[in-house]
Design a protein around this motif. Sequence first.
Motif, short mmCIF file in Angstrom:
data_model
loop_
_atom_site.label_atom_id
_atom_site.label_comp_id
_atom_site.label_asym_id
_atom_site.label_seq_id
_atom_site.Cartn_x
_atom_site.Cartn_y
_atom_site.Cartn_z
N UNK A 41 0.83 -1.20 0.00
CA UNK A 41 0.00 0.00 0.00
C UNK A 41 0.85 1.24 0.00
N UNK A 42 1.93 1.22 0.80
CA UNK A 42 2.82 2.38 0.85
C UNK A 42 3.49 2.61 -0.50
N UNK A 43 3.97 1.53 -1.12
CA UNK A 43 4.63 1.67 -2.42
C UNK A 43 3.67 2.20 -3.47
N UNK A 44 2.40 1.74 -3.43
CA UNK A 44 1.43 2.23 -4.40
C UNK A 44 1.16 3.71 -4.20
N UNK A 45 1.01 4.14 -2.96
CA UNK A 45 0.79 5.57 -2.71
C UNK A 45 1.99 6.39 -3.12
N UNK A 46 3.17 5.88 -2.91
CA UNK A 46 4.39 6.61 -3.29
C UNK A 46 4.49 6.76 -4.80
N UNK A 47 4.18 5.72 -5.54
CA UNK A 47 4.22 5.79 -7.00
C UNK A 47 3.21 6.79 -7.53
N UNK A 48 2.01 6.80 -6.91
CA UNK A 48 0.96 7.75 -7.35
C UNK A 48 1.39 9.18 -7.08
N UNK A 49 2.04 9.39 -5.92
CA UNK A 49 2.48 10.74 -5.58
C UNK A 49 3.57 11.23 -6.53
N UNK A 50 4.49 10.37 -6.93
CA UNK A 50 5.57 10.74 -7.84
C UNK A 50 5.03 11.04 -9.23
N UNK A 51 3.99 10.31 -9.63
CA UNK A 51 3.39 10.58 -10.95
C UNK A 51 2.74 11.95 -10.98
N UNK A 52 2.09 12.35 -9.88
CA UNK A 52 1.46 13.66 -9.82
C UNK A 52 2.50 14.76 -9.86
#
Length: 227
Positions: free
Chosen positions: A203-214
């Motif tokens: 879950x943390x990795x998924x949130x981190x990837x989404x934040x970097x894409x934004x």
Amino acid sequence: MKINEKNLCAFATSATPIDREGWLDMREVGKSYQRRWFTLKGNLLFYFDKKGDKEPVGVIILEGCTIELTEEESYSFKVVFQCEGGRTYFLCTNSQASMEAWMKALACASYDYMKLMVAELQRQLDEAQAEDAAEAATLIPLTPTGEEPQVPPRGQRYNPFNKMSDTENKSVPGSRHHKENLKPEMPRKKVAFRDIHTMYGRKILADRSEWRAKLRQKEPSEPLIQL
């Protein structure tokens, strides 16, 4: 009755408590009044020529006599022995209060009077004890079988929960015993730390990837911050 004169004289002037003493005028039937110092000790009425004498002139034993008023002189009364050959002593005081005090003291001095008083006090005591026993009996509750309940010894506290049956719940909700008496829960499946790390790490990795894409969409020219 034989009386030892020596011992009687010693008793009259001894340190024995005196019930009453004072000056009285005394006479017998057919004689004139003479002033005497009287001392009452128990049922013995001693009289002296004057106060402080070492030996009394005589003694009147106050048993089997009556104390009566006379009409001859003011503040006078008499000690009458009703038996055959009994003598009568006429006594006179100087005031109404003194006459009443002497009559009361002499009337209460006899042994027969003391026996009556003791018998009356004993009767009152027996009645009081009977009333206390009857009152105590009404205050003691009886068991269904008609027997008195067992009373714990003095100083020992009575625990009402001791009479609870085994089927009753003896614990209080919210207490430690209550928690111990609860039914044990079914054992849960053990979860390893590795499984927890994997589940929340994804879950943390998924949130981190989404934040970097934004961040790339908003500022494509700026370098990305390496985390």
